[in-house]
Every structure is written in C-alpha cells, then in structure tokens.
Scaffold this motif. Structure first.
Motif, PDB file in Angstrom:
ATOM      1  N   PRO C 118       0.935  -1.249  -0.039  1.00  0.00           N
ATOM      2  CA  PRO C 118       0.066  -0.023   0.055  1.00  0.00           C
ATOM      3  C   PRO C 118       0.993   1.348   0.084  1.00  0.00           C
ATOM      4  CG  PRO C 118      -0.570  -1.563   1.844  1.00  0.00           C
ATOM      5  CD  PRO C 118       0.564  -2.055   1.190  1.00  0.00           C
ATOM      6  N   VAL C 119       0.400   2.279  -0.646  1.00  0.00           N
ATOM      7  CA  VAL C 119       1.224   3.485  -0.716  1.00  0.00           C
ATOM      8  C   VAL C 119       0.443   4.601   0.302  1.00  0.00           C
ATOM      9  CG1 VAL C 119       1.409   5.509  -2.270  1.00  0.00           C
ATOM     10  CG2 VAL C 119       1.972   3.125  -2.812  1.00  0.00           C
ATOM     11  N   ASN C 120       1.643   5.111   1.010  1.00  0.00           N
ATOM     12  CA  ASN C 120       0.976   6.394   2.045  1.00  0.00           C
ATOM     13  C   ASN C 120       1.084   7.681   1.214  1.00  0.00           C
ATOM     14  OD1 ASN C 120       0.773   8.153   3.901  1.00  0.00           O
ATOM     15  ND2 ASN C 120       2.430   7.248   5.248  1.00  0.00           N
ATOM     16  N   LEU C 121      -0.286   7.889   1.023  1.00  0.00           N
ATOM     17  CA  LEU C 121      -0.498   9.309   0.042  1.00  0.00           C
ATOM     18  C   LEU C 121       0.009  10.387   0.519  1.00  0.00           C
ATOM     19  CD1 LEU C 121      -3.803   8.206  -1.682  1.00  0.00           C
ATOM     20  CD2 LEU C 121      -1.628   8.172  -2.787  1.00  0.00           C
ATOM     21  N   ASP C 122      -0.018  10.509   1.953  1.00  0.00           N
ATOM     22  CA  ASP C 122       0.519  11.737   2.541  1.00  0.00           C
ATOM     23  C   ASP C 122       1.950  11.945   2.259  1.00  0.00           C
ATOM     24  OD1 ASP C 122      -1.031  10.618   5.702  1.00  0.00           O
ATOM     25  OD2 ASP C 122      -1.688  11.832   3.929  1.00  0.00           O
ATOM     26  N   ILE C 124       3.224  11.542  -0.830  1.00  0.00           N
ATOM     27  CA  ILE C 124       3.188  12.263  -1.885  1.00  0.00           C
ATOM     28  C   ILE C 124       2.567  13.381  -2.346  1.00  0.00           C
ATOM     29  CG2 ILE C 124       2.834  11.600  -4.341  1.00  0.00           C
ATOM     30  CD1 ILE C 124       3.076   8.755  -3.619  1.00  0.00           C
ATOM     31  N   PRO C 125       2.976  14.777  -1.993  1.00  0.00           N
ATOM     32  CA  PRO C 125       2.524  15.745  -2.021  1.00  0.00           C
ATOM     33  C   PRO C 125       1.736  16.308  -3.444  1.00  0.00           C
ATOM     34  CG  PRO C 125       4.881  16.181  -1.586  1.00  0.00           C
ATOM     35  CD  PRO C 125       4.568  14.611  -1.720  1.00  0.00           C
ATOM     36  N   ASN C 126       2.357  15.769  -4.445  1.00  0.00           N
ATOM     37  CA  ASN C 126       1.454  16.005  -5.968  1.00  0.00           C
ATOM     38  C   ASN C 126       0.043  15.355  -6.011  1.00  0.00           C
ATOM     39  OD1 ASN C 126       3.374  17.874  -7.171  1.00  0.00           O
ATOM     40  ND2 ASN C 126       4.845  16.265  -7.472  1.00  0.00           N
ATOM     41  N   TYR C 127      -0.062  14.329  -5.280  1.00  0.00           N
ATOM     42  CA  TYR C 127      -1.293  13.603  -5.245  1.00  0.00           C
ATOM     43  C   TYR C 127      -2.721  14.535  -5.378  1.00  0.00           C
ATOM     44  CZ  TYR C 127      -4.721   9.885  -4.777  1.00  0.00           C
ATOM     45  OH  TYR C 127      -5.832   8.953  -4.931  1.00  0.00           O
ATOM     46  N   VAL C 128      -2.545  15.593  -4.931  1.00  0.00           N
ATOM     47  CA  VAL C 128      -3.643  16.602  -4.405  1.00  0.00           C
ATOM     48  C   VAL C 128      -4.290  16.829  -6.030  1.00  0.00           C
ATOM     49  CG1 VAL C 128      -3.305  17.213  -2.436  1.00  0.00           C
ATOM     50  CG2 VAL C 128      -2.315  18.579  -4.281  1.00  0.00           C
ATOM     51  N   GLY C 129      -3.351  17.103  -6.784  1.00  0.00           N
ATOM     52  CA  GLY C 129      -3.961  17.370  -8.342  1.00  0.00           C
ATOM     53  C   GLY C 129      -4.539  16.204  -9.213  1.00  0.00           C
ATOM     54  N   ILE C 130      -4.566  15.085  -8.691  1.00  0.00           N
ATOM     55  CA  ILE C 130      -5.062  14.067  -9.577  1.00  0.00           C
ATOM     56  C   ILE C 130      -6.615  14.220  -9.571  1.00  0.00           C
ATOM     57  CG2 ILE C 130      -5.633  11.483  -9.617  1.00  0.00           C
ATOM     58  CD1 ILE C 130      -2.497  12.127  -9.861  1.00  0.00           C
ATOM     59  N   PHE C 131      -7.076  14.039 -10.802  1.00  0.00           N
ATOM     60  CA  PHE C 131      -8.641  14.079 -11.165  1.00  0.00           C
ATOM     61  C   PHE C 131      -9.238  13.367 -10.137  1.00  0.00           C
ATOM     62  CE2 PHE C 131      -8.912  16.676 -14.709  1.00  0.00           C
ATOM     63  CZ  PHE C 131      -7.807  16.382 -15.435  1.00  0.00           C
ATOM     64  N   ASN C 133     -12.107  11.636 -10.342  1.00  0.00           N
ATOM     65  CA  ASN C 133     -12.608  10.501 -11.036  1.00  0.00           C
ATOM     66  C   ASN C 133     -11.533   9.230 -11.404  1.00  0.00           C
ATOM     67  OD1 ASN C 133     -11.646  11.527 -13.053  1.00  0.00           O
ATOM     68  ND2 ASN C 133     -13.577  11.339 -14.303  1.00  0.00           N
ATOM     69  N   LEU C 134     -10.249   9.831 -10.815  1.00  0.00           N
ATOM     70  CA  LEU C 134      -9.224   8.471 -10.936  1.00  0.00           C
ATOM     71  C   LEU C 134      -8.813   8.266  -9.772  1.00  0.00           C
ATOM     72  CD1 LEU C 134      -6.955   9.747 -13.934  1.00  0.00           C
ATOM     73  CD2 LEU C 134      -8.534   8.132 -13.798  1.00  0.00           C
ATOM     74  N   LYS C 135      -9.223   8.785  -8.771  1.00  0.00           N
ATOM     75  CA  LYS C 135      -8.762   8.302  -7.268  1.00  0.00           C
ATOM     76  C   LYS C 135      -9.896   7.143  -6.586  1.00  0.00           C
ATOM     77  CE  LYS C 135      -7.230  12.975  -5.787  1.00  0.00           C
ATOM     78  NZ  LYS C 135      -7.426  14.224  -4.927  1.00  0.00           N
ATOM     79  N   ASP C 136      -9.157   6.511  -5.789  1.00  0.00           N
ATOM     80  CA  ASP C 136      -9.733   5.391  -5.105  1.00  0.00           C
ATOM     81  C   ASP C 136     -10.553   4.621  -6.048  1.00  0.00           C
ATOM     82  OD1 ASP C 136     -10.367   7.926  -2.790  1.00  0.00           O
ATOM     83  OD2 ASP C 136      -8.933   6.690  -2.973  1.00  0.00           O
ATOM     84  N   ARG C 137     -10.214   4.102  -7.153  1.00  0.00           N
ATOM     85  CA  ARG C 137     -10.786   3.284  -8.147  1.00  0.00           C
ATOM     86  C   ARG C 137     -10.703   1.921  -8.011  1.00  0.00           C
ATOM     87  NH1 ARG C 137     -14.585   5.162  -9.838  1.00  0.00           N
ATOM     88  NH2 ARG C 137     -14.222   4.516 -11.863  1.00  0.00           N
ATOM     89  N   PRO C 138     -11.570   1.192  -8.308  1.00  0.00           N
ATOM     90  CA  PRO C 138     -11.309  -0.435  -7.623  1.00  0.00           C
ATOM     91  C   PRO C 138     -10.118  -1.167  -8.246  1.00  0.00           C
ATOM     92  CG  PRO C 138     -13.472  -0.013  -8.811  1.00  0.00           C
ATOM     93  CD  PRO C 138     -12.620   1.423  -8.940  1.00  0.00           C
ATOM     94  N   ASP C 143      -9.862  -2.741  -0.116  1.00  0.00           N
ATOM     95  CA  ASP C 143     -10.205  -2.615   1.116  1.00  0.00           C
ATOM     96  C   ASP C 143      -9.830  -1.210   1.804  1.00  0.00           C
ATOM     97  OD1 ASP C 143      -8.998  -6.003   1.954  1.00  0.00           O
ATOM     98  OD2 ASP C 143     -11.062  -5.152   1.312  1.00  0.00           O
ATOM     99  N   GLY C 144      -9.973  -0.310   1.057  1.00  0.00           N
ATOM    100  CA  GLY C 144      -9.648   0.937   1.628  1.00  0.00           C
ATOM    101  C   GLY C 144      -8.118   1.389   1.455  1.00  0.00           C
ATOM    102  N   LYS C 145      -7.130   0.483   1.124  1.00  0.00           N
ATOM    103  CA  LYS C 145      -5.990   0.927   1.075  1.00  0.00           C
ATOM    104  C   LYS C 145      -5.590   1.352  -0.207  1.00  0.00           C
ATOM    105  CE  LYS C 145      -4.569  -2.558   4.181  1.00  0.00           C
ATOM    106  NZ  LYS C 145      -3.917  -3.800   4.229  1.00  0.00           N
ATOM    107  N   ASN C 146      -4.825   2.392  -0.499  1.00  0.00           N
ATOM    108  CA  ASN C 146      -4.491   2.894  -1.704  1.00  0.00           C
ATOM    109  C   ASN C 146      -3.259   2.088  -2.108  1.00  0.00           C
ATOM    110  OD1 ASN C 146      -5.959   4.928  -3.116  1.00  0.00           O
ATOM    111  ND2 ASN C 146      -5.890   5.981  -1.216  1.00  0.00           N
ATOM    112  N   TYR C 147      -3.074   1.856  -3.336  1.00  0.00           N
ATOM    113  CA  TYR C 147      -2.141   1.138  -3.818  1.00  0.00           C
ATOM    114  C   TYR C 147      -0.933   1.781  -4.962  1.00  0.00           C
ATOM    115  CZ  TYR C 147      -2.744  -3.077  -1.028  1.00  0.00           C
ATOM    116  OH  TYR C 147      -3.033  -4.145  -0.022  1.00  0.00           O
ATOM    117  N   GLY C 148      -1.378   2.967  -5.270  1.00  0.00           N
ATOM    118  CA  GLY C 148      -0.537   3.582  -5.931  1.00  0.00           C
ATOM    119  C   GLY C 148      -0.881   5.023  -6.466  1.00  0.00           C
TER     120      GLY C 148
END
Lengths: 262, 278, 391
Positions: C118-122, C124-131, C133-138, C143-148
């Motif tokens: 799993p990836v700790n998005l905190d 990765i500062p640039n993550y905030v700019g992601i669209f 509708n691409l975040k938290d996709r199946p 299980d609620g954990k982000n992997y990338g």
C-alpha cells in the motif's frame, strides 16, 4: 580421393553457394551499419559513419559488453575446470553408471533452451527470490561445461592412456604426469572448448532472458531491447558488424590449434 | 600408494556431476513436478494440489497436437536442409581443400556464430519483408517474390542459424576418414560417387547424426526466430514461453513434449555412436 | 565407494530442497504502508514501465524526464519496458523491480499476489492534483488501502496507414470483417486481453448476445468472441506486443491497419505524417494506469520520490503528451506544449470515456454484477488464447 573435374567444380560451386548463403545477411548488416536510412528498406539511401561514432560513445553498449564479457569469463572458467574433470573421468575410467552420466552431459545442449530457461527461472525466483548477475552465470556455466566436456573428451579418446602409463612407469607421480604429459596434450582442446564456450555464452539469449535480473543487461539483451527501436537499430548493426570482425582472429587461431594435432 | 581408480574417477566426476544434478536436473525436476499441480486462477500462483488437468488439456486440445506436428516438420526440414548443404561443404573442406586453407575455411564457417543470433534473424526479417525487402528486390525481376513471414521464413532462418553446428561435427568426422579406406575403395574399382555414398557417408553417419541432434533440438525449442520471422505461425517454444508465467503447470506439461521427443531421439541414436561425435 | 555415496546423498537432499522451493512461496501479507518521512537515501530503482512512460532520452534525446529526476534526487533509474500486462506481471513476480506502471488488468493480480505494498499518499504531495474520478478506483484501491498513484488513461486506437487505407476507417469492422480491404495486412494485440476487443465489437454488432461489459463474458458470449477472433485470423499479418517491432512493420508496409497505442502513431508521425489514429464508433478497450511500489523494494525512499516526481504537473504533462494520453494530474493540462492536449484526449470529460473499457482482470464472479451465471476467469482467457494462437 580422385575426383573428376566436373565433380570438383560442382563441389566448388556448392561451397560458393553455401558461403554466399552464410555471408549475405552478414554483408547486409555491415552495409546497413553505414546506411543513412534508419528503416533498412532496400536499397540503402546513403553512406554515413554516424552510427559507428555514436556506437563508440554509447554507454549502454559498453556496460552490456562488459557484463557479457565477465559472464562469459566466469562461466568459461567454471566450465573448463568442471568440464575437463568430467571428460577425464568418463573417457579414462570405467565405473558404475558411466554411460548414463555420459548421456547426462549431453542434455544441457540437447534439450531445448526454453525448457532450461523456465526451469532455472522457476528455481531462481522461488529459491533466491530474484534474478541477479550470478543467476546468469550459473545458467551459462551449465551449458559451457557440456561444450568443454565434448571437446576435451574427444581429445582424451584420441589420446589413449599409453603415454600416461609410460610416464608413471618411468617414476613420475600422478601430478607430474598431468603437468608434463597430459596437460600439454589436451591444452589445445581446452583452448578450443573454452573459446567455443566463451562465444556461446557471449551470444546466448534464450536462456539469458529467463535468468537475467533487473538491470542486468548482457550484450544480447541490449541488442534485443534496441533491435527494433528506430533510432537505435543502426547502432545495433554496428555492434554486430564489430563483433563479426573482432571474432575472426580468435576463431582462426583456435582452428589452427586443434588442426595441428590428431 | 595408489588410490583405487574408482576413487580417482569418483573424485574427478563428483564436482561436475553434482553441478549438473543439482542445478540442471534439479531445476528440470522442479519444473516438471509443477505439471501435476494447479494454479490460483486469479494470481497465477502455483498451488500444490494434485491434478491431471494440465495433461488432459494438452492431449485433448487439437491445437497442441497441430503445433507439435508443425514444430516437428520445421525441425526435420531444417535438419535436412542443413545436412544437404553441410555434407558437400564439409567434404570439400576435409578432403579436397588444401590442408593449409582448412583452418581458414572452418573459421569462415564459424565466424557467423559470433554475429549475434538476434542480428542475424533481424537481417533475415528485413530481407524477407513482402514488398520492400531485399529478397523481393532481388528476385522480383525474375518474377518471384518474398515468401513473407510464416513457416517457410522460419525454416530458412533456422537453417541459416544452425548450419555451422551441422558443418562442424561432419567436418570432424570426414577429416578422420583414413585415406587408406578411400584408396581401397578406388582400388576395388568404385567410382568417386560410389565411394562417397557407399563408404564415406556410412562412416561419417554418426557425425551427421551428431549434427542433427543440434539442429533438431535447437529448432524444437526455438521461439525467438518464430516471433520475428513467423508472422502468425507458432511453434512449441512459443506455447511454453506464452504460458510459463501465467500458467506454469501447463507450460511444464507442454514443455514435456519437446523434452520427450529429444530423449527418444537421443536414445535411438545412441547406438550409432553419434554422441561421441558432438 | 564412500565418497560417491555421500555425494549422492547430498545431491538428493539438494534436489529435495529445490522441490520444496519449486513450489511457490506463500505471499507476504499486505503490510502497512511506509510511514515515512521520505529520506534522502540514494539508491538505484528498477522501474517497470509501459513504453513511453519513463523516457530517459534513449528513444529521443529531447524526451527525458528520468535524467532530471536522477540529478535532483541522487537516485539512479533503470527502466525496463514490457509489451503486455501479462509480461508485466511475470517480470514483477520474478522479483527485482521496485516500481511498476500497472494497468487495471495487472494491478489487482499483483496486489492479491502480495507483490505490491500500500502507498502512503501523505508522502506524495503531488497527489492532490489528481483528477477525482481517478482516485480510489477499484483497480488501485483495495479494502480502503491505496496502492498507487494514477499515471494517465487512454483508449486503444484504430491506427491506419495514410494512403494505403482509403477511405479513413471509423469502425473496427475493417479489422474484423472477412471482406476487409486490408486483408493480410491487419494486426491485433498479442495478449489474451484482446478477447475483450472482440467483445467490444460484438456489443455493437450482436447486441442479442447481451454483453454489457467486455470483461464479464459468460461462456456463450466468450465463445462468440473466440469465433470472431477465428474469423479475423486470415486477415492478420502479425500479432504484436513489441511496439518497436510494430513500428518497423508499419514502416515497411507489412501492416496497414490495426489496434495500436497513440504513442506508436506519434512515433510513426515523428518525421512526417504516416498514420492516422481514431477511436472507432463502437468504442474501444483502454487502460487506466497506476504507478505502484513493490512489496519487496529495498529503496523505498527513491520509490516514493519517483511516484511523486512522475505525477508532478510538468512531468505528467510531458509523459502524457509524448505517449498521447489523458494525464492524471489536472494541473498538467495548463502545462502541455499543445494547449489543446487535454481537450484532444478528453482528460476533463466523462462522455468520451463512457465507451472506453479500461483493462481489468476478468473473474469468475461477473464484473458486470450478474449473479445468475458464471463468467470466464482470466486463466481461461489465457488458455483459450494460447489454444487459438496455435490452431
């Protein structure tokens, strides 16, 4: 054997055709290494030495050549030792299971490389967890042993045991006999076998793709990665042309060495 | 004090034998044992549960029978073509060429072995392009055209690659022919052709078989040349390669096919003494 | 011969050990993500990427976002490209790679196989700019954990050689129908996932089959797709997975039409316009890719730095423009050389993507939600594809 002139001429013609067949693609490779057109459509559009100068400074090639060189060196060294031991054992002694073991030593080159490759890959990734430089070496050494074995065994068979027995009858111990009598006689077979093993390891791609770790780029792998890339393909031709030219001398020498005896 | 010969033999053979047994035979065994196991259909991991499904799939699916036959056809064709070219060449080099030029000729035959498998096959790819290739350019004035990519191209490519492996053992075999035998045959009144087919070929037969072991085995397992020159044509090597990561048990089951064919071939040629000629 | 006997015993023990090792080792449990903070430890990361995603100047000296990363962070990068998701999974499982740009049909297999962490998005500062509708996709969150972090998305396009295929095609029929004018010069993607492309065509031409999701095929629908592929085979010159080989084949005229990636068309059009590329009316399969981190990486800091670097608006813009896809970072749209890039690739729309079917791994449980039938799982897709290719 006396042959009619017609027969001799036919044979000569076949030789010529055979050598044309062998060298035509290589000639195309060399020509294309000077071709200005990158897509290798025929006929070539212009002459340039640009690719040769680019290849000379290309770091990727240098790394790949070094890696291939050391892989081949280590694999051949292992093969020379183990292969000659095995050759000595099998040709000079009779023991239980000798014929089966002799067959065993043919398998690495008789069974398809892709099978060896996936077998080694399976074991390495499960046993070592990942592929490394040494997994490449192990794979190469396995078939190099066989190549050296064949060459040295052939030599031992032609040699017979008489010279060694004579030497020991004259009082030399086993080690001295080996050093002064046996080794000089098999030296050329070792060189020929070693050179062949080195060459095979240097050019090996089938098993290597399965045993090379991340970032472990041997020359054939480098070629594989760059062969079809439009900007790199001419440089690959340069590398191939260079390999051909560099290899002529060692091959000729090894042939002279094995031709002298037996 | 002399150690027994058996002990000496054992100490010599032990290290190489251990290497081959542990690394080579061991890994082959580990591979083939997976053919009776299953995989997790989602992650492709091997699960150690017994199943014969892999063998059933290989045997019942017509496609794998077809690909085996096609691979055999290619391997046999390549062997025949290489033999047809290599035998006259080896004969010339061993018995007709001057002794001084023999190493040069052999070196010329062997040099292509150093020119990178991939580059040679790629050269053939560019030569065989249907419209723009060299071969097309060469023979279209005569009305011919490139065979394009497919089984014929693969046979050409593989014959090209393995030719030196066929020439070498045959040359070695022909070189060893004692002149006395040839002279005797001539003295008995046989014309050169008769001597060739009646004396030379039978004596060098083991060497020819030895060369065929190389060409046959190398062709049975090849997948790279097929990918580059084959178009949509596939051989056993490709099946194994395509499946080994996603379905290792199945790939192992398929891999048994060429291995068994080669073992049968090796077993049947053992009597000819070819194995001493490699 | 006592020496010999001991040797044999040792060999047997070794073989036994090999046998046990030959079985797959049980996967690591998904451990928690890296807590951070990201330190400045130098290292070498081995990157597994789709061609065009991690350019280091070797394809085109002006196209390079790897060297600036190396210079800024002190991390050295080795890039290995692959041609299909299957190849990606195989390489990743083989070990030694730290970061991978996985498509949706590879990501879940790797997550469930324990190859990713799993990836700790905190971190990765640039993550905030992601669209959004691409975040938290199946395919990248389990299980609620982000992997990338998402890289970009696109459709598999229909590419055709200008001048050789007239009129310019707008439908996939040119690669599927027996009377195709390009017969013998068609190409198709050499992976089992291509069966979904057959399904996409059937969705339009045989609606009675009832396919709603080309990755959720019951046996009847699957057989229909395989029949379509068999119908296509006589048209095909080569199946492609190596994009550089594809480029050469198009340049030499051996292939004139077929499924392709925009980056291939872009490279072919580099010097002069050679090919056209469209998303046909029936829709297309596509991909939405995520940068993910190996569970066994030893250079975690460099890995996190790479993830952050690759979705920097500027870098994401370069990569999206070079490859020819919609970027993942909304801020990249302002930074592309071609100001219309995001419009061209529909990065900010939703309609365009309604008939783009992102690659995902088919499972026995139907991905379209049907519970009355079983769908064909990917392992069967692979078997059927292998059998088909060897007919």
């Amino acid at each position: 054997m006396k042959l009619s002139r017609a027969a001799k001429r036919t044979l000569l013609a076949i030789m010529a055709i055979g050598f044309t067949f062998i060298y035509l693609p290589l000639l195309l490779v060399v020509i294309n290494s000077f071709n200005t057109n990158k897509s290798f459509a025929w006929p070539p559009t212009g002459f340039t030495t640009e690719w040769w100068s680019k290849a000379a400074v290309n770091e990727g090639i240098r790394d790949a050549v070094m890696r291939s060189f050391f892989t081949a060196l280590i694999a051949t060294t292992i093969a020379l030792i183990l292969g000659s031991f095995a050759a000595a054992a099998i040709t000079r002694y009779d023991f239980f299971g000798r014929d089966t073991i002799s067959l065993l030593f043919v398998l690495p080159i008789a069974l398809p490389g892709v099978v060896t490759g996936i077998a080694l890959n399976n074991v390495f990734t499960n046993f070592f967890g990942k592929l490394t430089f040494f997994t490449i070496v192990i794979g190469h050494a396995t078939f190099c042993i066989v190549v050296v074995f064949n060459n040295v065994a052939a030599r031992y068979r032609r040699l017979g045991v008489n010279l060694q027995e004579a030497s020991m009858d004259l009082g030399a111990n086993r080690f001295t006999t080996f050093r002064l009598v046996t080794f000089p006689l098999i030296k050329n077979a070792l060189i020929a076998g070693g050179l062949l093993a080195f060459g095979l390891s240097f050019d090996e791609i089938i098993v290597t793709t399965f045993t090379a770790g991340a970032g472990q780029t041997t020359l054939p792998i480098w070629i594989f990665q760059n062969l079809f890339r439009p900007n790199q393909a001419p440089i690959v031709n340069v590398v191939a042309a260079a390999l051909i030219l560099i290899s002529i001398l060692p091959i000729y020498l090894s042939q002279r060495l094995t031709a002298d005896k037996g | 004090m002399q150690r027994s010969p058996k002990a000496r033999a054992a100490s010599l053979i032990s290290l190489p034998l251990a290497w081959l047994l542990i690394i080579y035979i061991g890994s082959l065994f580990a591979l083939f044992i997976t053919s009776i196991w299953k995989i997790d259909t989602f992650t492709s991991e091997v699960i150690r549960e017994f199943t014969l499904q892999n063998f059933i799939d290989v045997v019942t699916d017509r496609a794998y029978f077809n690909v085996t036959i096609r691979t055999l056809i290619v391997a046999i064709s390549v062997t025949l073509i290489c033999a047809l070219i290599a035998i006259p060449m080896a004969f010339f080099m061993a018995r007709i060429a001057r002794p001084k030029s023999r190493p040069v000729l052999i070196a010329l035959v062997l040099t292509p072995l150093w020119a990178s498998y991939l580059v040679k096959i790629y050269a053939w790819r560019t030569m065989l392009y249907p419209d723009t290739g060299f071969l097309n350019w060469l023979i279209s004035p005569l009305g011919g055209s490139s065979p394009g990519f497919g089984m014929i191209a693969v046979i050409i490519g593989l014959s090209y690659l393995w030719l030196p492996y066929m020439v070498l053992p045959i040359y070695a075999g022909m070189e060893k022919l004692p002149n006395s035998v040839l002279d005797a045959s001539a003295d008995l009144g046989a014309k050169p052709g008769r001597t060739f087919f009646g004396v030379v070929l039978p004596i060098t037969w083991p060497a020819i078989i030895a060369g065929s072991i190389f060409t046959f085995s190398l062709s049975m397992g090849d997948y790279i040349t097929v990918q580059i020159l084959g178009g949509t044509f596939q051989m056993l090597g490709n099946v194994v390669y395509q499946n080994f990561s996603l379905n290792l048990p199945f790939a192992a089951a398929v891999a048994l096919i060429p291995v068994m064919i080669m073992i049968i071939y090796l077993g049947s040629v053992r009597k000819t003494g070819a194995l001493d000629n490699l | 011969m006592r020496v010999g006997k001991h040797r044999k015993l040792a060999a047997l023990v070794a073989i036994g050990t090999l046998l046990l090792a030959g079985c797959s080792s049980s996967s690591d449990e998904g451990s928690g993500a890296y807590a951070g903070p990201v330190k400045d430890t130098p290292g070498t990361i081995n990157v597994l990427a789709w061609p065009g995603y991690a350019e280091d100047g070797s394809t085109d000296p002006n196209v390079d976002w790897v060297t600036p990363f190396e210079e800024a962070t002190g991390c050295t990068v080795n890039v290995k490209t692959y041609g299909t998701s299957d190849e990606a999974v195989q390489l990743m499982q083989g070990g030694g790679y730290d970061v991978i740009s996985a498509s949706g049909d590879a990501s879940l297999r790797l997550i469930y196989g324990g190859d990713l962490q799993p990836v700790n998005l905190d971190l990765i500062p640039n993550y905030v700019g992601i669209f959004d509708n691409l975040k938290d996709r199946p395919w990248n969150t389990v299980d609620g954990k982000n992997y990338g972090v998402p890289h970009g998305r696109g459709a598999n396009v229909l590419q055709y050689t200008l001048g050789k295929v007239n009129p310019a095609p707008t439908s996939w029929s040119i690669v599927w129908e027996p009377n195709s004018p390009a017969k013998g010069k068609v190409t198709a993607y050499d992976s089992a996932i291509y069966i979904a492309d057959a399904a996409v065509y059937l969705m339009a031409t045989k609606p009675e089959l009832g396919i709603t999701d080309p990755y959720a095929l019951d046996q009847t629908q699957f057989d229909a797709a395989m029949a379509l592929l068999a119908q296509q085979r006589p048209l095909v010159a080569e199946y492609w997975s190596d994009y550089t080989k594809y480029i050469g084949a198009v340049q030499s005229g051996n292939i004139t039409v077929g499924t392709s990636w925009q980056v291939i068309a872009n490279v072919l059009n580099g010097e002069k316009a050679t090919v056209g590329a469209v998303k046909p009316v029936e829709g297309a399969t596509g991909w939405s890719d995520t940068w993910m981190i190996s569970s066994k990486t030893e250079v975690i800091d460099c890995a996190y730095k790479w993830l952050n670097h690759i979705i920097t608006p500027d870098v994401n813009a370069q990569a999206a423009e070079w490859f020819g896809e919609a970027p993942a970072n909304s801020k990249a749209c302002a930074l592309t050389d071609n100001k219309d890039h995001c419009k061209l690739y529909h990065a900010e729309e939703t309609d365009y993507w309604s008939n783009v079917y992102y690659w995902k791994t088919p499972t026995e449980e139907c991905l379209d939600g049907r519970t009355d039938v079983k769908c064909v799982p990917y392992a069967e897709w692979v078997k059927a594809w292998s059998s088909f290719r060897n007919q």
